[in-house]
Design a protein around this motif. Structure first.
Motif, PDB file in Angstrom:
ATOM      1  N   ASP A 248       0.823  -1.213   0.000  1.00  0.00           N
ATOM      2  CA  ASP A 248       0.000   0.000   0.000  1.00  0.00           C
ATOM      3  C   ASP A 248       0.856   1.262   0.000  1.00  0.00           C
ATOM      4  OD1 ASP A 248       1.022  -0.065   2.558  1.00  0.00           O
ATOM      5  OD2 ASP A 248      -0.888   0.312   3.564  1.00  0.00           O
ATOM      6  N   LEU A 249       2.003   1.196  -0.646  1.00  0.00           N
ATOM      7  CA  LEU A 249       2.901   2.343  -0.691  1.00  0.00           C
ATOM      8  C   LEU A 249       2.215   3.568  -1.299  1.00  0.00           C
ATOM      9  CD1 LEU A 249       5.739   3.561  -0.290  1.00  0.00           C
ATOM     10  CD2 LEU A 249       6.352   2.624  -2.548  1.00  0.00           C
ATOM     11  N   PHE A 250       1.269   3.339  -2.195  1.00  0.00           N
ATOM     12  CA  PHE A 250       0.607   4.469  -2.849  1.00  0.00           C
ATOM     13  C   PHE A 250      -0.065   5.404  -1.853  1.00  0.00           C
ATOM     14  CE2 PHE A 250      -2.155   0.738  -2.980  1.00  0.00           C
ATOM     15  CZ  PHE A 250      -3.332   1.211  -2.402  1.00  0.00           C
ATOM     16  N   TYR A 251      -0.596   4.870  -0.746  1.00  0.00           N
ATOM     17  CA  TYR A 251      -1.181   5.750   0.266  1.00  0.00           C
ATOM     18  C   TYR A 251      -0.127   6.730   0.802  1.00  0.00           C
ATOM     19  CZ  TYR A 251      -5.358   2.752   0.761  1.00  0.00           C
ATOM     20  OH  TYR A 251      -6.506   2.048   0.552  1.00  0.00           O
ATOM     21  N   HIS A 252       1.030   6.205   1.125  1.00  0.00           N
ATOM     22  CA  HIS A 252       2.093   7.021   1.703  1.00  0.00           C
ATOM     23  C   HIS A 252       2.568   8.084   0.708  1.00  0.00           C
ATOM     24  CE1 HIS A 252       2.591   4.422   5.263  1.00  0.00           C
ATOM     25  NE2 HIS A 252       2.254   3.455   4.435  1.00  0.00           N
ATOM     26  N   THR A 266      -0.395  15.385   8.501  1.00  0.00           N
ATOM     27  CA  THR A 266       0.424  14.175   8.633  1.00  0.00           C
ATOM     28  C   THR A 266       0.286  13.342   7.368  1.00  0.00           C
ATOM     29  OG1 THR A 266      -1.194  12.563   9.484  1.00  0.00           O
ATOM     30  CG2 THR A 266      -0.283  14.157  11.079  1.00  0.00           C
ATOM     31  N   THR A 267       1.146  12.339   7.265  1.00  0.00           N
ATOM     32  CA  THR A 267       1.036  11.369   6.169  1.00  0.00           C
ATOM     33  C   THR A 267       0.624  10.002   6.704  1.00  0.00           C
ATOM     34  OG1 THR A 267       3.381  10.795   6.327  1.00  0.00           O
ATOM     35  CG2 THR A 267       2.789  12.577   4.821  1.00  0.00           C
ATOM     36  N   LEU A 268       0.032   9.969   7.873  1.00  0.00           N
ATOM     37  CA  LEU A 268      -0.275   8.704   8.532  1.00  0.00           C
ATOM     38  C   LEU A 268      -1.283   7.874   7.742  1.00  0.00           C
ATOM     39  CD1 LEU A 268      -0.521   9.887  12.239  1.00  0.00           C
ATOM     40  CD2 LEU A 268       1.298   8.509  11.208  1.00  0.00           C
ATOM     41  N   VAL A 269      -0.993   6.576   7.657  1.00  0.00           N
ATOM     42  CA  VAL A 269      -1.879   5.590   7.060  1.00  0.00           C
ATOM     43  C   VAL A 269      -2.307   4.648   8.177  1.00  0.00           C
ATOM     44  CG1 VAL A 269      -2.074   3.719   5.365  1.00  0.00           C
ATOM     45  CG2 VAL A 269      -0.694   5.751   4.844  1.00  0.00           C
ATOM     46  N   ARG A 270      -3.577   4.351   8.271  1.00  0.00           N
ATOM     47  CA  ARG A 270      -4.042   3.501   9.360  1.00  0.00           C
ATOM     48  C   ARG A 270      -3.469   2.085   9.249  1.00  0.00           C
ATOM     49  NH1 ARG A 270     -10.324   4.380  11.327  1.00  0.00           N
ATOM     50  NH2 ARG A 270      -9.883   6.199  12.628  1.00  0.00           N
ATOM     51  N   PRO A 271      -3.109   1.500  10.405  1.00  0.00           N
ATOM     52  CA  PRO A 271      -2.626   0.125  10.392  1.00  0.00           C
ATOM     53  C   PRO A 271      -3.734  -0.831   9.947  1.00  0.00           C
ATOM     54  CG  PRO A 271      -2.148   1.226  12.483  1.00  0.00           C
ATOM     55  CD  PRO A 271      -3.112   2.104  11.747  1.00  0.00           C
ATOM     56  N   PRO A 272      -3.352  -1.962   9.372  1.00  0.00           N
ATOM     57  CA  PRO A 272      -1.972  -2.363   9.126  1.00  0.00           C
ATOM     58  C   PRO A 272      -1.410  -1.698   7.874  1.00  0.00           C
ATOM     59  CG  PRO A 272      -3.468  -4.063   8.339  1.00  0.00           C
ATOM     60  CD  PRO A 272      -4.326  -3.020   8.993  1.00  0.00           C
ATOM     61  N   THR A 273      -0.154  -1.316   7.954  1.00  0.00           N
ATOM     62  CA  THR A 273       0.545  -0.744   6.819  1.00  0.00           C
ATOM     63  C   THR A 273       2.038  -0.897   7.050  1.00  0.00           C
ATOM     64  OG1 THR A 273       0.755   1.229   5.413  1.00  0.00           O
ATOM     65  CG2 THR A 273       0.703   1.590   7.793  1.00  0.00           C
ATOM     66  N   ASP A 274       2.805  -0.803   5.976  1.00  0.00           N
ATOM     67  CA  ASP A 274       4.263  -0.822   6.067  1.00  0.00           C
ATOM     68  C   ASP A 274       4.768   0.566   5.729  1.00  0.00           C
ATOM     69  OD1 ASP A 274       4.873  -3.595   6.701  1.00  0.00           O
ATOM     70  OD2 ASP A 274       4.073  -4.065   4.720  1.00  0.00           O
ATOM     71  N   ALA A 275       5.357   1.225   6.707  1.00  0.00           N
ATOM     72  CA  ALA A 275       5.925   2.544   6.449  1.00  0.00           C
ATOM     73  C   ALA A 275       7.089   2.423   5.467  1.00  0.00           C
ATOM     74  CB  ALA A 275       6.403   3.163   7.756  1.00  0.00           C
ATOM     75  N   PRO A 276       7.310   3.423   4.616  1.00  0.00           N
ATOM     76  CA  PRO A 276       8.427   3.371   3.669  1.00  0.00           C
ATOM     77  C   PRO A 276       9.760   3.222   4.398  1.00  0.00           C
ATOM     78  CG  PRO A 276       6.939   5.180   3.155  1.00  0.00           C
ATOM     79  CD  PRO A 276       6.516   4.661   4.488  1.00  0.00           C
ATOM     80  N   THR A 280      13.216   4.031   0.208  1.00  0.00           N
ATOM     81  CA  THR A 280      11.968   4.456  -0.424  1.00  0.00           C
ATOM     82  C   THR A 280      11.599   5.871  -0.004  1.00  0.00           C
ATOM     83  OG1 THR A 280      11.212   2.156  -0.426  1.00  0.00           O
ATOM     84  CG2 THR A 280       9.554   3.857  -0.792  1.00  0.00           C
ATOM     85  N   GLN A 281      11.820   6.208   1.270  1.00  0.00           N
ATOM     86  CA  GLN A 281      11.517   7.559   1.727  1.00  0.00           C
ATOM     87  C   GLN A 281      12.367   8.586   0.985  1.00  0.00           C
ATOM     88  OE1 GLN A 281       8.946   8.435   3.941  1.00  0.00           O
ATOM     89  NE2 GLN A 281       9.451  10.388   2.946  1.00  0.00           N
ATOM     90  N   GLY A 282      13.615   8.233   0.713  1.00  0.00           N
ATOM     91  CA  GLY A 282      14.460   9.122  -0.070  1.00  0.00           C
ATOM     92  C   GLY A 282      13.909   9.328  -1.474  1.00  0.00           C
ATOM     93  N   GLU A 283      13.366   8.250  -2.058  1.00  0.00           N
ATOM     94  CA  GLU A 283      12.768   8.363  -3.393  1.00  0.00           C
ATOM     95  C   GLU A 283      11.523   9.246  -3.359  1.00  0.00           C
ATOM     96  OE1 GLU A 283      14.238   3.953  -4.978  1.00  0.00           O
ATOM     97  OE2 GLU A 283      12.263   4.198  -4.037  1.00  0.00           O
ATOM     98  N   ILE A 284      10.728   9.108  -2.303  1.00  0.00           N
ATOM     99  CA  ILE A 284       9.548   9.956  -2.153  1.00  0.00           C
ATOM    100  C   ILE A 284       9.960  11.422  -2.027  1.00  0.00           C
ATOM    101  CG2 ILE A 284       7.602  10.539  -0.648  1.00  0.00           C
ATOM    102  CD1 ILE A 284       7.411   7.568   0.065  1.00  0.00           C
TER     103      ILE A 284
END
Length: 302
Positions: A248-252, A266-276, A280-284
């Motif tokens: 679900d990276l698209f949410y982030h 914020t950029t928070l995505v409700r759990p369950p999710t995998d934070a970048p 990946t965060q550098g790419e974002i």
């Protein structure tokens, strides 16, 4: 043909640090989306609707309907594995002011064509609202079934095609349903130009890129496919390329875009999710810097 057409973005749901809905951020997102001139807005999977409680679903929809004030249709996804659950969601959506419903077929167990038609007929009877069929990988709708549904359930007037390969699926759907259903693209909108060329009459992207999609759509509608392709290549596809790399990276990614524009806190995505992860965060971060450069610091005056 009376279905929904044009650019109908799906709103992202902003959350506070405690994961409650941030309605102030939602209002900013909705104002920004409407200012782009969109043809509708939606609450659906892109809104993390499946992570919201029943009360939150109703409150979120009411907040959106109240702010839209009838300017464009508000679409609510009421998909559920059971017909009674879907009917209840449909009635609640109608009571809260939704203008349209969006539904994919039951997907917990495989359902026969007869069962799918019955499921949709019950939802239509429960709410009395126009319905957008959602053709998704977990519950695909072949063109023949789409046409049968349109015949049996008159309130079904639009279908959003998201099964792969979407371009060929759009073409097959348009050829099969003719003027019985309006065909929309989906799956992030990255193949909007190709789908439009084959008869699609719109798409439902993330609200974070409403203005970009409107620019591409307006170019297509005036016959300038080259201009639309340029917008997609420069503004839209880089986001899709990164956002759809996995899970679900698209949410982030899309929430980061909204935060960059000072719409989300914020950029928070409700759990369950995998934070970048760090890479990946550098790419974002690099993508955001490219799409929305930070304003230059103001020069101090003597």
């Amino acid at each position: 043909m009376s279905g929904l057409t044009g650019i109908v973005p799906i709103l992202l749901t902003p959350f506070r640090e405690d994961f409650s809905i941030d309605y102030a951020s939602l209002r900013r997102e909705l104002d920004h989306t409407l200012s782009a001139g969109v043809h509708g807005v939606g609450i659906a999977i892109g809104s993390e609707v499946f992570k919201l409680t029943p009360e939150e679903r109703r409150e979120l929809l009411r907040a959106v309907v109240d702010q839209v004030e009838g300017r464009v249709p508000v679409v609510m996804n009421v998909s559920a594995p059971g017909s009674e659950v879907a009917c209840q969601l449909a009635r609640e959506a109608a009571e809260a002011g939704a203008g349209r419903l969006m539904v994919w077929p039951p997907d917990f167990f495989p359902a026969s064509a007869d069962a799918v038609v019955d499921h949709l007929a019950r939802i239509a009877d429960a709410a009395g609202l126009p319905i957008i069929l959602q053709d998704v990988p977990q519950a695909p709708i072949p063109p023949g079934l789409a046409l049968r549904i349109a015949d049996a359930v008159p309130l079904v007037d639009t279908i959003k095609v998201e099964t792969q390969p979407t371009v060929l699926q759009v073409q097959a759907m348009v050829e099969a349903v003719g003027d019985r259903l309006t065909v929309l693209g989906g799956a992030g909108g990255g193949t909007l130009v190709e789908e439009h060329r084959r008869g699609a009459r719109g798409t439902m992207p993330f609200a974070s890129q409403s203005a970009d999609f409107m620019a591409a759509w307006d170019a297509l509608e005036r016959g300038d496919a080259a201009a639309a392709e340029e917008v997609l290549a420069r503004r839209i596809l880089p986001v899709s390329r990164l956002g759809f790399q996995g899970r679900d990276l698209f949410y982030h990614v899309h929430k980061a875009l909204l935060r960059r524009r000072c719409l989300f806190r914020t950029t928070l995505v409700r759990p369950p999710t995998d934070a970048p992860d760090a890479v990946t965060q550098g790419e974002i971060d690099r993508l955001l810097a490219h799409l929305s450069p930070a304003p230059a610091p103001k020069k101090e005056t003597a």
